[in-house]
Enzyme design. Structure first.
Site, PDB file in Angstrom:
ATOM      1  N   HIS A  68       0.829  -1.209   0.000  1.00 20.95           N
ATOM      2  CA  HIS A  68       0.000   0.000   0.000  1.00 20.95           C
ATOM      3  C   HIS A  68       0.867   1.266   0.000  1.00 20.95           C
ATOM      4  CE1 HIS A  68      -3.009  -2.951   1.198  1.00 20.95           C
ATOM      5  NE2 HIS A  68      -2.175  -3.291   2.166  1.00 20.95           N
ATOM      6  N   SER A 116      13.462  20.371 -16.419  1.00 19.82           N
ATOM      7  CA  SER A 116      12.324  21.284 -16.423  1.00 19.82           C
ATOM      8  C   SER A 116      12.751  22.609 -17.026  1.00 19.82           C
ATOM      9  CB  SER A 116      11.802  21.504 -14.993  1.00 19.82           C
ATOM     10  OG  SER A 116      10.894  22.581 -14.937  1.00 19.82           O
TER      11      SER A 116
END
Length: 480
Positions: A154, A284
């Site tokens: 999880h 970026s």
């Protein structure tokens, strides 16, 4: 040749897929395969006694690759039929053989049989690239088979695994894909020579009612094209379920690739394992410090396309009417080749990433040590019981102290001090040094190293040996 800037071109061709996969689904490969099928048909008809001469067969053989595409386009503009356009174009090159080209056949003789041939070649290329990915991941898994790392369920910290063991999970799914790929390749069958509605009536007429010669014709064509079997029954086309099965096999590879790439994107966020990052690469346009996992993101993006693409042949299969309708054609021209091109691109990127994975052991160790006190608490409890402690009382103390340590980590941003809290509790009767002895990460990885070794030796190495020729290729054309 570059496309004009004012014309659309598929990114799968211009940006992603390799030249070798693009060639398999190119017009040149397609139409030269049509001609090979016409040669095979003429040769088989000659051998079975029809009025086809060796001179005619040899003339056809001599002109398999010299295709005049301009002339074919002119014929298609006039006839509005691509197969007949190429029959006439071929016939002009082969005047002696012109009367017997396509004898007894329907369009699907060349169209469908070619599609099966090209899909098999495409699957074989995909298989080779799967083997290359497995080879890269095998080297990585072996190198890091004993490096402890946090396991996650999880995406919450669970028991420790190793970096190499996690790579084995990726490989195991890809190994399943390889098995499915081999099954798909081994069960592909040619359409054969079935005629307009699959009855072989035209060939039965040519052979004057001789059923054995009609069956022999199919066997001879299949053998010449490298197949041992033809589909047992059909309408005019092979069942479009074949296309669905092939694209589903490709989608399985896409699923495995996406699982790998998503895991790596999460590991990149954790700064534990990263994809290769080139010296001058920009992460970026706005944030110069960024190192985005753009290769893995591209894998996920292309994989999503392939997984969704399975719906195309599924719907086509479900909506074919009786012996044939033509609503499959335009969709099939797009969905099947582009699934191959996209999976080819995915595997090219995967090889690039898997061969240059960057591991940061110190970051991994830091994360392990942050969680290890919780994992070690059970071993410490058992050691304290051996010294006379009460198991139930110690269990309750660990529960209480774990909550306190968790509060310190989550609410105060402090280090995990569970061991300090337990060492200060007289219930345990152990010093901090004695408890620290239980904080060796390698004591909590179970059989991970052995599992990796066994998996590589028993499952992966035989594959790499069987397909060793696939590992000799280069990746000069890869677009990553």
């Amino acid at each position: 040749m570059m496309m004009p800037a004012n014309c659309y071109e598929s990114p799968l061709s211009s940006r992603y897929a390799s030249g070798e996969m693009q060639y398999i689904f190119s017009p040149d490969k397609k139409f030269s395969t049509w001609r090979r099928l016409w040669v095979a048909l003429a040769r088989a008809e000659m051998e079975l006694g029809l009025p086809v001469t060796r001179e005619q067969v040899e003339e056809l053989e001599a002109h398999i690759t010299d295709i005049d595409y301009e002339k074919a386009a002119q014929w298609e503009g006039k006839l509005r039929h691509d197969v007949m356009a190429h029959v006439h174009t071929y016939g002009e090159l082969c005047p002696k053989a012109k009367p017997i080209i396509h004898l007894g056949a329907t369009s699907c003789y060349v169209g469908d049989n070619t599609d099966v041939i090209l899909m098999r070649e495409g699957l074989e290329l995909v298989r080779d690239k799967i083997v290359r990915v497995l080879a890269c991941l095998a080297e990585f898994a072996d190198k890091y088979k004993a490096l402890p790392t946090l396991g996650y369920t999880h995406f919450q910290a669970a028991q420790l695994v190793t970096v190499g063991k996690r790579a084995a999970l990726w490989m195991n799914e890809l190994l399943m894909d390889l098995e499915e790929m081999n099954y798909r390749i081994s069960t592909l069958k040619l359409l054969g020579s079935k005629g307009t509605t699959g009855t072989q009536a035209s060939f039965l007429e040519l052979f004057e009612g001789d059923h054995e010669k009609v069956k022999a014709l199919e066997k001879k064509v299949a053998k010449e094209m490298g197949f041992t079997e033809v589909v047992p029954v059909s309408g005019q086309t092979y069942s479009r379920k074949l296309d669905y099965n092939v694209v589903s096999t490709l989608a399985g590879v896409a699923q495995s690739a996406s699982k790998f790439a998503n895991d790596l994107r999460l590991l990149c966020h954790l700064k534990e394992v990263e994809e290769p990052f080139e010296k001058n690469q920009i992460g970026s346009s706005a944030m110069p410090y960024k190192r985005n996992p753009m290769r893995c993101e591209r894998i996920c993006s292309l994989a999503r396309y392939v997984i969704v693409d399975v719906g195309n042949p599924a719907i086509t299969t479900a909506t074919q009417w009786f012996e044939r309708t033509l609503d499959d054609s335009a969709n099939k021209r797009l969905s099947v080749p582009e699934a191959f091109l996209a999976v080819d691109a995915i595997l090219n990127i995967w090889v690039n990433v898997a061969s240059g994975l960057v591991v940061h052991p110190k970051v991994i160790e830091k994360h392990v040590l942050e969680e290890l006190p919780f994992m070690a608490s059970e071993n410490i409890m058992m050691a304290a019981v051996k010294r006379g402690g009460d198991r139930q009382e110690l269990h309750e103390r660990i529960r209480v102290l774990s909550q306190e340590a968790g509060y310190n980590v989550k609410e105060l941003g402090l280090p995990n001090n569970l061991i300090d809290l337990m060492a200060a509790d007289p219930s345990f009767g152990m010093t901090k040094e004695e408890m620290d002895a239980h904080l060796d990460p390698s004591a909590y990885i179970g059989r991970c190293p052995e599992q990796v070794e066994e998996f590589l030796a028993q499952e992966i190495q035989p594959v790499l040996e069987r397909y060793s020729a696939a590992l000799a290729g280069t990746f000069a054309e890869l677009k990553v």
